[in-house]
Enzyme design. Structure first.
Site, PDB file in Angstrom:
ATOM      1  N   LYS A   1       0.839  -1.196   0.000  1.00 11.24           N
ATOM      2  CA  LYS A   1       0.000   0.000   0.000  1.00 11.24           C
ATOM      3  C   LYS A   1       0.874   1.247   0.000  1.00 11.24           C
ATOM      4  O   LYS A   1       0.663   2.172  -0.790  1.00 11.24           O
ATOM      5  CB  LYS A   1      -0.917  -0.029   1.221  1.00 11.24           C
ATOM      6  CG  LYS A   1      -2.115   0.884   1.121  1.00 11.24           C
ATOM      7  CD  LYS A   1      -2.992   0.767   2.365  1.00 11.24           C
ATOM      8  CE  LYS A   1      -3.783  -0.536   2.365  1.00 11.24           C
ATOM      9  NZ  LYS A   1      -4.368  -0.820   3.682  1.00 11.24           N
TER      10      LYS A   1
ATOM     11  N   ARG B   1      -3.386   3.301   8.375  1.00 10.81           N
ATOM     12  CA  ARG B   1      -3.695   2.135   7.548  1.00 10.81           C
ATOM     13  C   ARG B   1      -2.585   1.091   7.583  1.00 10.81           C
ATOM     14  O   ARG B   1      -1.418   1.419   7.436  1.00 10.81           O
ATOM     15  CB  ARG B   1      -3.895   2.572   6.083  1.00 10.81           C
ATOM     16  CG  ARG B   1      -4.721   3.823   5.928  1.00 10.81           C
ATOM     17  CD  ARG B   1      -4.743   4.316   4.490  1.00 10.81           C
ATOM     18  NE  ARG B   1      -5.401   3.382   3.574  1.00 10.81           N
ATOM     19  CZ  ARG B   1      -5.424   3.557   2.267  1.00 10.81           C
ATOM     20  NH1 ARG B   1      -4.799   4.594   1.709  1.00 10.81           N
ATOM     21  NH2 ARG B   1      -6.043   2.677   1.512  1.00 10.81           N
TER      22      ARG B   1
ATOM     23  N   GLY C   1      -8.406  -7.241   4.073  1.00  6.68           N
ATOM     24  CA  GLY C   1      -9.285  -7.374   5.231  1.00  6.68           C
ATOM     25  C   GLY C   1      -8.679  -8.104   6.413  1.00  6.68           C
ATOM     26  O   GLY C   1      -9.344  -8.318   7.424  1.00  6.68           O
TER      27      GLY C   1
ATOM     28  N   MET D   1      -5.888  -7.206   8.175  1.00  5.04           N
ATOM     29  CA  MET D   1      -5.331  -6.338   9.210  1.00  5.04           C
ATOM     30  C   MET D   1      -6.213  -5.098   9.310  1.00  5.04           C
ATOM     31  O   MET D   1      -7.213  -4.992   8.635  1.00  5.04           O
ATOM     32  CB  MET D   1      -3.895  -5.993   8.872  1.00  5.04           C
ATOM     33  CG  MET D   1      -2.992  -7.195   9.008  1.00  5.04           C
ATOM     34  SD  MET D   1      -1.293  -6.789   8.761  1.00  5.04           S
ATOM     35  CE  MET D   1      -1.309  -6.205   7.103  1.00  5.04           C
TER      36      MET D   1
ATOM     37  N   ARG E   1      -3.199  -1.506  -6.585  1.00  5.58           N
ATOM     38  CA  ARG E   1      -2.387  -2.728  -6.519  1.00  5.58           C
ATOM     39  C   ARG E   1      -2.714  -3.585  -7.737  1.00  5.58           C
ATOM     40  O   ARG E   1      -3.739  -3.378  -8.391  1.00  5.58           O
ATOM     41  CB  ARG E   1      -2.663  -3.496  -5.225  1.00  5.58           C
ATOM     42  CG  ARG E   1      -4.096  -3.943  -5.122  1.00  5.58           C
ATOM     43  CD  ARG E   1      -4.374  -4.636  -3.797  1.00  5.58           C
ATOM     44  NE  ARG E   1      -5.799  -4.673  -3.576  1.00  5.58           N
ATOM     45  CZ  ARG E   1      -6.394  -4.582  -2.398  1.00  5.58           C
ATOM     46  NH1 ARG E   1      -5.689  -4.427  -1.310  1.00  5.58           N
ATOM     47  NH2 ARG E   1      -7.698  -4.645  -2.292  1.00  5.58           N
TER      48      ARG E   1
ATOM     49  N   HIS F   1      -3.239 -44.502  -2.190  1.00  3.90           N
ATOM     50  CA  HIS F   1      -3.446 -45.173  -3.467  1.00  3.90           C
ATOM     51  C   HIS F   1      -4.503 -44.468  -4.306  1.00  3.90           C
ATOM     52  O   HIS F   1      -4.285 -44.161  -5.475  1.00  3.90           O
ATOM     53  CB  HIS F   1      -3.832 -46.627  -3.194  1.00  3.90           C
ATOM     54  CG  HIS F   1      -4.195 -47.379  -4.430  1.00  3.90           C
ATOM     55  ND1 HIS F   1      -5.502 -47.526  -4.828  1.00  3.90           N
ATOM     56  CD2 HIS F   1      -3.429 -47.972  -5.375  1.00  3.90           C
ATOM     57  CE1 HIS F   1      -5.524 -48.216  -5.963  1.00  3.90           C
ATOM     58  NE2 HIS F   1      -4.285 -48.494  -6.309  1.00  3.90           N
TER      59      HIS F   1
ATOM     60  N   SER G   1      16.831 -41.189 -15.361  1.00  5.13           N
ATOM     61  CA  SER G   1      15.610 -40.464 -15.024  1.00  5.13           C
ATOM     62  C   SER G   1      15.447 -40.505 -13.511  1.00  5.13           C
ATOM     63  O   SER G   1      15.380 -41.585 -12.914  1.00  5.13           O
ATOM     64  CB  SER G   1      14.411 -41.105 -15.719  1.00  5.13           C
ATOM     65  OG  SER G   1      13.228 -40.469 -15.293  1.00  5.13           O
TER      66      SER G   1
ATOM     67  N   CYS H   1      10.919 -37.832 -13.339  1.00  2.00           N
ATOM     68  CA  CYS H   1       9.587 -38.352 -13.602  1.00  2.00           C
ATOM     69  C   CYS H   1       8.760 -38.501 -12.337  1.00  2.00           C
ATOM     70  O   CYS H   1       7.747 -39.150 -12.326  1.00  2.00           O
ATOM     71  CB  CYS H   1       9.675 -39.683 -14.342  1.00  2.00           C
ATOM     72  SG  CYS H   1      10.509 -40.959 -13.388  1.00  2.00           S
TER      73      CYS H   1
ATOM     74  N   TYR I   1      14.714 -32.816 -19.305  1.00  2.00           N
ATOM     75  CA  TYR I   1      13.256 -32.674 -19.402  1.00  2.00           C
ATOM     76  C   TYR I   1      12.624 -33.010 -18.060  1.00  2.00           C
ATOM     77  O   TYR I   1      13.246 -33.666 -17.219  1.00  2.00           O
ATOM     78  CB  TYR I   1      12.690 -33.599 -20.487  1.00  2.00           C
ATOM     79  CG  TYR I   1      12.801 -35.063 -20.127  1.00  2.00           C
ATOM     80  CD1 TYR I   1      11.799 -35.689 -19.377  1.00  2.00           C
ATOM     81  CD2 TYR I   1      13.910 -35.818 -20.493  1.00  2.00           C
ATOM     82  CE1 TYR I   1      11.917 -37.019 -19.010  1.00  2.00           C
ATOM     83  CE2 TYR I   1      14.026 -37.141 -20.128  1.00  2.00           C
ATOM     84  CZ  TYR I   1      13.029 -37.740 -19.380  1.00  2.00           C
ATOM     85  OH  TYR I   1      13.148 -39.038 -18.990  1.00  2.00           O
TER      86      TYR I   1
HETATM   87  P1  ADP Z   1      -7.669  -2.424   3.477  1.00  2.00           P
HETATM   88  O1  ADP Z   1      -6.235  -2.759   3.396  1.00  2.00           O
HETATM   89  O2  ADP Z   1      -8.435  -3.343   4.365  1.00  2.00           O
HETATM   90  O3  ADP Z   1      -8.280  -2.221   2.134  1.00  2.00           O
HETATM   91  P2  ADP Z   1      -7.401   0.425   3.702  1.00  2.00           P
HETATM   92  O4  ADP Z   1      -6.282   0.959   4.486  1.00  2.00           O
HETATM   93  O5  ADP Z   1      -7.238   0.422   2.239  1.00  2.00           O
HETATM   94  O6  ADP Z   1      -7.758  -1.015   4.248  1.00  2.00           O
HETATM   95  O7  ADP Z   1      -8.672   1.235   4.095  1.00  2.00           O
HETATM   96  C1  ADP Z   1      -9.966   0.831   3.748  1.00  2.00           C
HETATM   97  C2  ADP Z   1     -10.722   1.968   3.125  1.00  2.00           C
HETATM   98  O8  ADP Z   1     -10.715   3.109   3.970  1.00  2.00           O
HETATM   99  C3  ADP Z   1     -10.118   2.472   1.850  1.00  2.00           C
HETATM  100  O9  ADP Z   1     -10.581   1.741   0.780  1.00  2.00           O
HETATM  101  C4  ADP Z   1     -10.609   3.881   1.760  1.00  2.00           C
HETATM  102  O10 ADP Z   1     -11.854   3.922   1.114  1.00  2.00           O
HETATM  103  C5  ADP Z   1     -10.752   4.277   3.193  1.00  2.00           C
HETATM  104  N1  ADP Z   1      -9.651   5.179   3.531  1.00  2.00           N
HETATM  105  C6  ADP Z   1      -8.420   4.845   3.955  1.00  2.00           C
HETATM  106  N2  ADP Z   1      -7.662   5.946   4.120  1.00  2.00           N
HETATM  107  C7  ADP Z   1      -8.431   6.977   3.763  1.00  2.00           C
HETATM  108  C8  ADP Z   1      -8.219   8.401   3.686  1.00  2.00           C
HETATM  109  N3  ADP Z   1      -7.059   8.961   4.009  1.00  2.00           N
HETATM  110  N4  ADP Z   1      -9.243   9.139   3.267  1.00  2.00           N
HETATM  111  C9  ADP Z   1     -10.427   8.587   2.938  1.00  2.00           C
HETATM  112  N5  ADP Z   1     -10.690   7.287   2.984  1.00  2.00           N
HETATM  113  C10 ADP Z   1      -9.703   6.489   3.401  1.00  2.00           C
HETATM  114 MG    MG Z   2      -7.658  -1.078   0.778  1.00  3.63          MG
END
Ligand code: ADP
Ligand code: MG
Ligand code: MG
Length: 878
Positions: A21, A91, A100, A102, A337, A455, A767, A835, A855
């Protein structure tokens, strides 16, 4: 060590340090895309945190505060201010995205004063209090571990009280009350005041994000997805200026793929929510609208999004998965990403991007995880129909693909029904070679016992039939012809579906989708064929398997297991007769019959592979594997139910006892059988020569090779070579033609590898049988290892992957290298293949490429994977 980097200053190529990220945010900032300002705390700090018994490094907070003042300058907002407050998100983000798994906290910096400032400057108290309640909920959940449901029930009550259905309709009054209640929930939980100072809030949030790296969810996710420390070590923390998608109806938040993730079509695909913040989309609080609607609703922002998608693809040279927010008509990017795609979409986008000149062919090949192609080569369950069916049980996914049919518990019945064109799923507690005829007539196999190398699993994989093993929830009752799992009873004749790719058993017939070798897939395979150096051959024991292997692009057969030919219904009985024969003459007579059958098989296989080498291995498994096991026999004799002749059963039992072994893996098998029962190997060698003679006379361009299993010394090999020589000259005289059949050996015994310089004098090729070699090098019996202790070895980090899945480079690999260099020292161009089942594993293929092996040989369904993996190995080495 520098602990923090502003997005504009970071080295955005260093994903391990910044996390995916952070790296993405930095890269986009440098591309001058609209990214809210912020900075990244590195993954190194996370590791320090854990070394330090979960304490943040001493000077970290002063650095964080310095960075925040820089953001203040850039944005004109003020931290902890009652006028124009700066709010941030905190974040998580590791090197590999773990969606989702962390935590992230939004709207941080709010307290009873700053919320008023936010209301004033935006002239929008509803928005300010909405952000505040979101902050407390997320903070309470992530930092204090408060159960989400507590907040949700307050929210629900408030909506009910005010008489609205949607969060965005809550008025200021309701929101203020919610904030008070939320704080109370947190304070009851922690027995402390809710932290008001933004500096304290941010410190607690950083600590919580670091903690979430070792949270249960995250740890399990990493285990399941094989994310090891060298791939992702710790999470970074990104602190970023908040932008607000919840500032009114001219604001929104959303996620898009720059190309369709399922079918790869070039279209932006995703969803968005008006007047909402990011977590609403992810959590599914409200149902999003499809992205095309944005074009009508906010045309200017849509255009910006569209152009941005193009720019990002052009820059990253990969379809992207993007998070964006629109604040009062202004467009912001929050994440990018590489998009995760289906195998189908990966192939299509690879071919498309080459056509668009976005990437070259090497890159197009490299970006496809070879393993994922497996999904395209088998029937798969129609995912859109799955919800209408009941899941009955889960076992070990042993051979991929989906199959449906009626449940049958009896081998003979499965054969008759299958031959009458009824689709059958064979359900057994476990299987033995004597059950194999039923495999041919069944769509799929399900057993309640056994592991990945049982088996049933090995035979099914060889045949490309879906199979689930070790389904211990399933209680099978042969007598009553039924099985029960989780309260569901399946009777003989009931319809079931098994998914051998996931190990799931369903009740009923679920429609399946046929494999698709599309035009694009063929294009990819052609590019890969031209790029790779390694030869790719197939493990194929039947003419059908040989044809399939050719279709998928195999360049020969690396392993044709002759014993598999005895498994067919019409053969097994003869083979058993041969084993039962007490007198040599009696045995020789039966062997003649088998020889005829083998010859006709060889003719078909050699023809299917015209122009390519076919390596035929002589009989390998111990003879007792072909007889029923003694306990079953005793049981049968005891009950004598089927009215089989008692004296016959007793004779079989006597022979089975005679042939029983303490350790069959190291027992009377392979060349050792050939030495003590020379008539068996003579029959097989003769059958190969007969088949060859017949085809050579027809001018067919065939290249048979004979391979001896389990060789440990040159004297064993020479002993068999003498037999071969005698038969060769006899055959050449008889047919009056020269017959070229290479004579070679397997290397699957440690001593054979170490004495390869001796073996090479007789052997025309080597082989590696990497399955047995791995067992021998580790002194692990595979079945016991996989069933009993290997899983725990992996759990305890004593092994990263099973050596039966990927070649153990340091041990088995080094031994192979010794054998290769000794062999090639004598014969420079010596053909050396592998093989074992490793032949279809991309990591092992990479090793084989670098070890200069000629091979690899893999089961037909893994040929395309092997071709692509071999091309990738060649590209990587350049
Ligand atoms: P995850 O890794 O679970 O996707 P993120 O860190 O991307 O978590 O955060 C989830 C959501 O929170 C992002 O998709 C975004 O919409 C919102 N978000 C994160 N940072 C900001 C920010 N600085 N301003 C507005 N929305 C944010
Ligand atoms: Mg995200
Ligand atoms: Mg072997």
């Amino acid at each position: 060590m520098k602990a923090t980097y502003a997005f504009e200053d970071a080295n955005s190529k260093n994903r391990v340090l910044l996390g995916g990220k952070g790296a993405g945010l930095s890269e986009m900032t440098k591309l001058k895309l609209p990214v809210p300002p912020g900075f990244t705390i590195t993954t190194e700090v996370c590791n320090k945190y854990y070394e330090n018994r979960k304490q943040l490094p001493k000077n970290l907070m002063s650095e964080v505060i310095k960075n925040i003042s820089k953001i203040e300058k850039k944005t004109g907002k003020k931290w902890n201010s009652g006028d124009n407050p700066l709010l941030v998100s905190v974040r998580s983000g590791a090197a590999i995205s773990m969606p989702g798994m962390m935590d992230t906290i939004l709207n941080l910096g709010l307290n009873d004063q700053t919320v008023l400032g936010l209301a004033k400057i935006t002239n929008n108290p509803r928005f300010a209090w909405d952000s505040y309640r979101r902050f407390i909920q997320l903070f309470g959940k992530v930092v204090f571990g408060v159960n989400d449901e507590k907040f949700d029930s307050v929210l629900k009550m408030s909506k009910k009280k005010q008489g609205v259905a949607d969060d965005s309709k809550l008025n200021v009054d309701s929101l203020k009350k919610i904030v008070a209640k939320y704080k109370k929930i947190c304070e009851d939980h922690t027995k402390q005041k809710f932290p008001t100072a933004p500096n304290e809030q941010v410190q607690l949030a950083i600590d919580a994000v670091f903690r979430s790296w070792m949270g249960e969810r995250a740890v399990i996710y990493r285990e399941k997805n094989n994310i090891t420390k060298d791939i992702a070590n710790g999470t970074a923390v990104n602190i970023q200026t908040m932008v607000f998608g919840n500032m009114g109806n001219d604001s929104a938040t959303g996620v898009v793929f720059t190309r369709n993730g399922h079918n790869g079509i070039k279209e932006i695909e995703g969803e968005y929510l008006v007047n909402a913040q990011g977590e609403d989309v992810v959590a599914g609080v409200r149902t999003g609208k499809d992205i095309p609607k944005l074009q009508k609703e906010m045309p200017k922002s849509y255009k910006e999004l569209f152009i941005t998608c193009k720019k990002l693809e052009k820059h990253f040279k990969e379809p992207q998965d993007i998070e964006f927010t629109i604040e009062q008509g202004k467009f912001y990017l929050l994440q990018t990403r590489t998009a995760k795609m289906s195998a189908f979409a990966l192939i299509k986008t690879s071919v498309d991007m080459v056509k668009e000149k976005l990437i070259d062919k090497n890159r197009a090949l490299s970006r496809i995880p070879a393993q994922q192609l497996e999904a395209l080569l088998h029937n798969t369950i129609d995912q859109s129909k799955i919800k209408d069916f009941k899941q009955v049980a889960k076992g070990i996914a042993a051979s991929p693909g989906a199959a449906s049919g009626v449940a049958v518990f009896d081998v003979k019945k499965a054969i008759t029904m299958g031959e009458n064109n009824t689709k059958v799923i064979l359900i057994r507690i476990e299987t033995k070679p004597e059950d194999v005829p039923a495999f041919f007539s069944s769509e799929g196999i399900l057993t309640s016992l056994g592991g990945k190398s049982s088996h049933a699993a090995i035979v099914s994989r060889g045949m490309g039939k879906p199979c689930i093993v070790g389904c211990s929830e399933l209680k099978v009752d042969y007598e009553k012809r039924k099985c029960i799992a989780n309260g569901v009873t399946i009777l003989e004749g009931d319809a079931i579906t098994i998914d051998g790719s996931t190990g799931t058993v369903y009740a009923g017939i679920i429609p399946t989708v046929a494999p698709q070798v599309t035009k694009d897939f063929k294009t990819i395979l052609t590019w890969a064929q031209k790029t790779k150096r390694l030869g790719i051959r197939a493990n194929a024991d039947t003419p059908d398997a040989a044809k399939l292997a050719r279709k998928y692009g195999a360049e020969g057969i690396g392993l044709c297991r002759t014993e598999r030919m005895f498994n067919a219904d019409d053969r097994l009985a003869i083979f058993v007769d041969m084993i039962m024969a007490k007198k040599i003459n009696q045995r020789k007579n039966i062997l003649k019959k088998l020889g005829m059958l083998q010859k006709s098989d060889f003719i078909k296989i050699l023809k299917a592979m015209e122009g390519y080498k076919v390596t035929i291995r002589l009989l390998d498994p111990p003879l007792n594997e072909f007889l029923p096991n003694p306990e079953e026999l005793i049981d049968k004799i005891y009950k004598n139910k089927n009215n089989e002749k008692l004296s016959d059963l007793k004779k079989v039992l006597e022979r089975a006892k005679e042939l029983a072994e303490v350790n069959p893996m190291m027992g009377h098998r392979g060349v050792r059988l050939g030495i003590t029962y020379p008539e068996i190997y003579e029959m097989q060698i003769r059958a190969v020569f007969e088949a060859t003679a017949e085809l050579v006379k027809k001018k067919a361009n065939i290249k048979p090779q004979i391979m001896i299993p389990q060789i440990s010394s040159i004297s064993e090999l020479n002993h068999i070579k003498k037999i071969y020589d005698v038969i060769k000259s006899e055959m050449e005289k008889k047919h009056k033609v020269k017959l070229e059949i290479n004579f070679g050996t397997m290397l699957e015994v440690v001593r054979a590898c170490l004495t390869s310089d001796e073996l090479v004098k007789t052997a025309e090729f080597f082989s590696f049988g990497t399955n047995d070699l791995t067992q021998a090098v580790f002194s692990f019996s595979r079945e016991d290892a996989e069933g009993k202790f290997l899983p725990e070895y992996m759990e305890k980090d004593l092994l990263e992957t099973s050596p039966f899945q990927s070649i153990d480079k340091n041990g088995v690999g080094d031994l192979m290298k010794i054998a290769i260099s000794q062999g090639r020292a004598h014969k420079k161009d010596l053909e050396i293949g592998i093989c074992g089942e490793h032949g279809g594993d991309p990591n092992s293929i990479k090793f084989c490429h670098s070890a200069n092996i000629s091979y690899v040989s893999a089961s037909p369904h893994r040929i395309p994977i092997a071709i692509v993996a071999a091309a990738q190995a060649a590209i990587n080495q350049k």
